[in-house]
Design a protein around this motif. Sequence first.
Motif, mmCIF file in Angstrom:
data_model
loop_
_atom_site.group_PDB
_atom_site.id
_atom_site.type_symbol
_atom_site.label_atom_id
_atom_site.label_comp_id
_atom_site.label_asym_id
_atom_site.label_seq_id
_atom_site.Cartn_x
_atom_site.Cartn_y
_atom_site.Cartn_z
ATOM 1 N N VAL A 1 0.871 -1.166 0.000
ATOM 2 C CA VAL A 1 0.000 0.000 0.000
ATOM 3 C C VAL A 1 0.910 1.218 0.000
ATOM 4 O O VAL A 1 1.893 1.272 0.743
ATOM 5 C CB VAL A 1 -0.932 0.025 1.228
ATOM 6 N N GLY B 1 1.155 5.740 -0.828
ATOM 7 C CA GLY B 1 0.475 7.004 -1.024
ATOM 8 C C GLY B 1 1.434 7.997 -1.629
ATOM 9 O O GLY B 1 2.635 7.997 -1.313
ATOM 10 N N GLY C 1 -11.593 0.782 1.823
ATOM 11 C CA GLY C 1 -10.242 0.233 1.766
ATOM 12 C C GLY C 1 -10.153 -1.163 2.344
ATOM 13 O O GLY C 1 -9.488 -2.044 1.771
ATOM 14 N N ARG D 1 -9.227 -4.581 0.259
ATOM 15 C CA ARG D 1 -8.186 -5.564 0.604
ATOM 16 C C ARG D 1 -8.740 -6.978 0.523
ATOM 17 O O ARG D 1 -8.123 -7.878 -0.067
ATOM 18 C CB ARG D 1 -7.626 -5.285 1.996
ATOM 19 N N VAL E 1 -2.127 -1.211 -3.749
ATOM 20 C CA VAL E 1 -3.125 -0.143 -3.677
ATOM 21 C C VAL E 1 -2.365 1.152 -3.453
ATOM 22 O O VAL E 1 -1.542 1.251 -2.530
ATOM 23 C CB VAL E 1 -4.135 -0.383 -2.535
ATOM 24 N N ILE E 2 -2.608 2.140 -4.299
ATOM 25 C CA ILE E 2 -1.863 3.400 -4.240
ATOM 26 C C ILE E 2 -2.839 4.557 -4.122
ATOM 27 O O ILE E 2 -3.676 4.767 -4.999
ATOM 28 C CB ILE E 2 -0.980 3.593 -5.487
ATOM 29 N N ALA E 3 -2.735 5.320 -3.027
ATOM 30 C CA ALA E 3 -3.544 6.519 -2.846
ATOM 31 C C ALA E 3 -2.882 7.684 -3.565
ATOM 32 O O ALA E 3 -1.665 7.879 -3.479
ATOM 33 C CB ALA E 3 -3.681 6.847 -1.359
ATOM 34 N N ASN F 1 -8.549 9.822 0.040
ATOM 35 C CA ASN F 1 -7.902 8.748 -0.718
ATOM 36 C C ASN F 1 -6.891 7.997 0.141
ATOM 37 O O ASN F 1 -6.758 6.772 0.051
ATOM 38 C CB ASN F 1 -7.213 9.328 -1.955
ATOM 39 N N TRP F 2 -6.172 8.725 0.991
ATOM 40 C CA TRP F 2 -5.212 8.104 1.903
ATOM 41 C C TRP F 2 -5.925 7.298 2.982
ATOM 42 O O TRP F 2 -5.447 6.229 3.381
ATOM 43 C CB TRP F 2 -4.330 9.177 2.538
ATOM 44 N N CYS G 1 -8.726 5.763 2.619
ATOM 45 C CA CYS G 1 -9.124 4.518 1.952
ATOM 46 C C CYS G 1 -7.944 3.554 1.891
ATOM 47 O O CYS G 1 -8.082 2.370 2.228
ATOM 48 C CB CYS G 1 -9.636 4.825 0.545
ATOM 49 N N ALA G 2 -6.781 4.043 1.496
ATOM 50 C CA ALA G 2 -5.600 3.182 1.439
ATOM 51 C C ALA G 2 -5.256 2.630 2.816
ATOM 52 O O ALA G 2 -4.847 1.469 2.946
ATOM 53 C CB ALA G 2 -4.416 3.955 0.864
#
Length: 348
Positions: A8, A10, A220, A224, A238-240, A286-287, A289-290
Motif C-alpha cells: 500500500v 500514497g 479500503g 483488501r 493499492v496506491i492513494a 484517498n489516503w 481509503c488506502a
Amino acid sequence: MSSDLIAVAGSSHSPMLSSEGRSIWQSRAESDRNGSTELIDVAGRRWAYDDLLAGGAGAEPDVDRWLGEHLRARTAMARLGKDLEALDLDLAVIVGDDQLEMFDASSMPAIALYSGPEVPLEPLEGMPAPLREAFRDLGNDGSVRQGDPDAAVQLVRSLTESGIDITVVGGIGSGRAIGHAYGAIAKQLVPDPSIRIVPVFLNTYYEPNQPTPRRCHELGAALRRAIEALAGNRRVAVIASGGLSHFIVDQELDHLVLAAMENGDHERLQQLATPGLESGTSEIRNWVCAAGAIGDLGFRWSEYVPVVRTAAGTGTGLAFALWSAEARAEPREAAMTSGTPEGERDHG
C-alpha cells in the motif's frame, strides 16, 4: 490461485512535482493570490487571499527554498517508484479523485471503479496552459495503459457483497479523460506498461455526496478482502493519489494523518472532521481509503514536504509513504534508521 496485496502506498500528485519546479511553483502561487484556488482551512472556513494574508502567516518564501523542497519531493517520489518496481507488481489499484475530467454535475458517483480494457491518460486540454503542461510532464501525456476488466469485475462483485455500493465505469465519454490523479501515479510510480491499472474514483471534492472518512476506510478494508479473493495469482498494490492539505497548508493535520496511518490508529482516521476535508485537502480521503487496506503490511518509510508558496501560508503538504509485505515481520525498533532527513520516517 488467489492474489496477494503486497503493498500500500500514497503519493501526492501536485503539479509542483513536475520537472520544471521554478515556473510551475510561481504559477501556482499566483493562482492562490488571484482566487483561482479554493482556500479552505481545517475548520471549513473559506478565505479570500488578502484576508488570509492579513492574518500574518509568515514571510514570502524565496525561490531557493522552493527549489530545495522541489528536489526533496521529486527524490521521494522517485524512491517510491523504485521501491514499487522492486516488488514486481502485476496490478496497481489507484485510489484517486476526479476533478470534472471523467464526471460532471450530471453524474457524480460517490465511489466508482473503472473496468475498461484501456486506461487513456489523455492530455487535459480544458486546463490552463501551465497546469496542463505540468500534468502532461507528470503523466497525462496521451499515453494509454492496460486496464484489467477481469480483475475489475471480480473486485466489483466482492465489494458489492461486502456492502459497498459502487458505480462501474466501463468506458470514457466523448471529450472526457482519465484525470491527473491517475496519470501522475501511472507514469511516475508504475511506469512499466505490463502492470495493469484499475482506477478507483472517490468523489472527494463535490457536495453533496462526498464519502465520509469512515466510509472511505470501510472501502479500503473491503478492497483488501476483494484483492485477496481475486483469482489469477496477481501481485497487487493499492496506491492513494493526492493530498495532503492544500491549498492552505496545515502541517498539524498532515502529521496527524501520517502518524495515524503509521501507528495503525484507524479509528482516528475514521473520525477526521469532514468540514476540514474540502478543496484539495479533501484528497486525504484517498489516503484514508488506502489505510483501510493496509492490514498486516509493515510500514517502510514516509516523507513529508510542506510546501508553503506564499506569505499567506498557501501551498501543498506533499507526502509519500509505503507499506509492504516485506516489512511486516520487521521489529519496528530494529527497522528504524538514524540520520534520515527532516520530514522523513524510515522503517526499512
